[in-house]
Write a protein that holds these residues in place. Sequence first.
Motif, short mmCIF file in Angstrom:
data_model
loop_
_atom_site.label_atom_id
_atom_site.label_comp_id
_atom_site.label_asym_id
_atom_site.label_seq_id
_atom_site.Cartn_x
_atom_site.Cartn_y
_atom_site.Cartn_z
N HIS A 189 -5.05 -6.14 -1.40
CA HIS A 189 -3.94 -5.18 -1.28
C HIS A 189 -4.18 -4.20 -0.13
O HIS A 189 -3.26 -3.87 0.61
CB HIS A 189 -3.72 -4.43 -2.59
N TYR A 190 -5.42 -3.72 0.01
CA TYR A 190 -5.73 -2.83 1.12
C TYR A 190 -5.65 -3.55 2.46
O TYR A 190 -5.18 -3.00 3.46
CB TYR A 190 -7.11 -2.22 0.94
N ALA A 191 -6.12 -4.78 2.49
CA ALA A 191 -6.09 -5.56 3.73
C ALA A 191 -4.65 -5.77 4.19
O ALA A 191 -4.32 -5.60 5.37
CB ALA A 191 -6.79 -6.90 3.53
N ALA A 192 -3.78 -6.15 3.24
CA ALA A 192 -2.38 -6.38 3.59
C ALA A 192 -1.72 -5.10 4.09
O ALA A 192 -0.96 -5.12 5.07
CB ALA A 192 -1.62 -6.92 2.37
N GLY A 193 -2.03 -3.97 3.45
CA GLY A 193 -1.45 -2.70 3.88
C GLY A 193 -1.94 -2.28 5.26
O GLY A 193 -1.16 -1.77 6.08
N LEU A 194 -3.24 -2.52 5.54
CA LEU A 194 -3.78 -2.16 6.85
C LEU A 194 -3.17 -3.02 7.95
O LEU A 194 -2.85 -2.52 9.04
CB LEU A 194 -5.31 -2.30 6.84
N ILE A 195 -3.01 -4.30 7.67
CA ILE A 195 -2.41 -5.19 8.68
C ILE A 195 -0.93 -4.85 8.89
O ILE A 195 -0.43 -4.84 10.03
CB ILE A 195 -2.57 -6.66 8.24
N LEU A 196 -0.23 -4.56 7.80
CA LEU A 196 1.17 -4.14 7.91
C LEU A 196 1.28 -2.91 8.79
O LEU A 196 2.17 -2.83 9.66
CB LEU A 196 1.75 -3.87 6.53
N LEU A 197 0.38 -1.96 8.59
CA LEU A 197 0.38 -0.76 9.41
C LEU A 197 0.15 -1.10 10.88
O LEU A 197 0.83 -0.57 11.77
CB LEU A 197 -0.71 0.20 8.94
N GLY A 198 -0.79 -2.00 11.15
CA GLY A 198 -1.07 -2.40 12.53
C GLY A 198 0.10 -3.09 13.20
O GLY A 198 0.23 -3.04 14.43
N CYS A 199 0.96 -3.71 12.41
CA CYS A 199 2.12 -4.43 12.96
C CYS A 199 3.35 -3.55 13.09
O CYS A 199 4.39 -4.02 13.57
CB CYS A 199 2.45 -5.63 12.08
N CYS A 200 3.26 -2.29 12.66
CA CYS A 200 4.40 -1.38 12.77
C CYS A 200 4.53 -0.87 14.21
O CYS A 200 3.57 -0.89 14.98
CB CYS A 200 4.22 -0.20 11.81
N PRO A 201 5.70 -0.36 14.57
CA PRO A 201 5.89 0.20 15.93
C PRO A 201 5.22 1.56 16.06
O PRO A 201 4.66 2.10 15.10
CB PRO A 201 7.41 0.31 16.04
#
Length: 406
Positions: A189-201
């Motif tokens: 869950h943390y990994a997915a959230g961190l990657i999602l953050l990295g893919c944000c503008p």
Amino acid sequence: MQVSVACSPNLYGAAKVRVQSHTNLVPTTISLKPHPTLTSTVSSSNLTLRCKAHPLQLLNLSTSRISSFRAGQLQCGNSSNGYRGNEGRGLREWIEQVGEALSAAFPLWVTIAFLLGLFRPSCFNWVTPKLNIFGLTVIMLGMGMTLTLDDLRGALSMPREVLSGFVLQYSVMPLCGFLVSKLLNLPSHYAAGLILLGCCPGGTASNIITYLARGNVALSVIMTAASTICAVVMTPFLTSILAGKFVTVDASGLLISTLQVVLFPVLAGAFLNQYFQPLVKLANPLMPPIAVAAVAILCGNAIAESSSAILISGGQVILASSLLHASGFFFGYVLARMLGLDVSSSRTISIEVGMQNSALGVVLAIKHFGDPLTAVPCAVSSVIQAIFGSMLAGIWRQSIPADMKN
């Protein structure tokens, strides 16, 4: 005696001047009618009296034939209208200054929201999912209201900088998010959230940090707008590829949500800016502090929903967010310099790459990932990136790039 009176074009209405010397001259009253340049003369001596601004100002004059005299009241224009306009401008300037001060204290507000969410989670019980989406919509609307045709022309005038920033934005941070997750062996869950953050503008706070760091503010605004509009495609696409290894990602749902909370509000704001200038001019001073408040509330609420879990294993999330943003700032600057960009533009790209739209990450994580802990890295990063960005701006502000001196 010769008296010449001139009033500036900004003053309206009749003007009356009464001049009396210490000699035996007869007091003279001169009446003037509205005109862009007003001049009236009375013969006796070489004396020039000019009115350019304040109506009741005592004027110091000197002549070759008269050593001293008294200047009576000088009234130019409709004083009530003039002062009313000054009061309006004064109120607007005051609102703008307060808004800028509140926006510049962005790190303080998100830190306070973070601490409240962590230790007093009940403070955010009033925040509902619909309110989350509404808050992000307001942020994106405010960003759209800053866009003009001049911004598009500006992008065309520096295509290499804009393209370099765009490529680094959607390569450095997504890859760093994935690598940091692997390096620290984060839970899914943390990994997915961190990657999602990295893919944000890029985040809206980056424009403020760029200004403080003596970067290229125009480039910052253009990059933020470009990455935000393109996030409609890039964020779901990259998240599904990189985070799909950890959790199931609803790419189509992410796409639809990004359209709703990013593209449509930004386009609506740009439309208002193009065709409803008076309304935008009235709202613009209020938008930055509103955006800062919305980001703080969104992130504080995300922390509050998982406060107990964060208190148990929050150190790992803080370390992961710190490594992600530090990597973004570092590689953004180094790679921009390697691409041959000037110092000012490289600073700007570093800040744009290192600072993400954490509010968007929070909303997308809450809406499309089953575990609320997925939103935690996005919420924690709002504090981390604000602190890092402010520190970097403080360091860079001490030196002015050579390209800005010319």
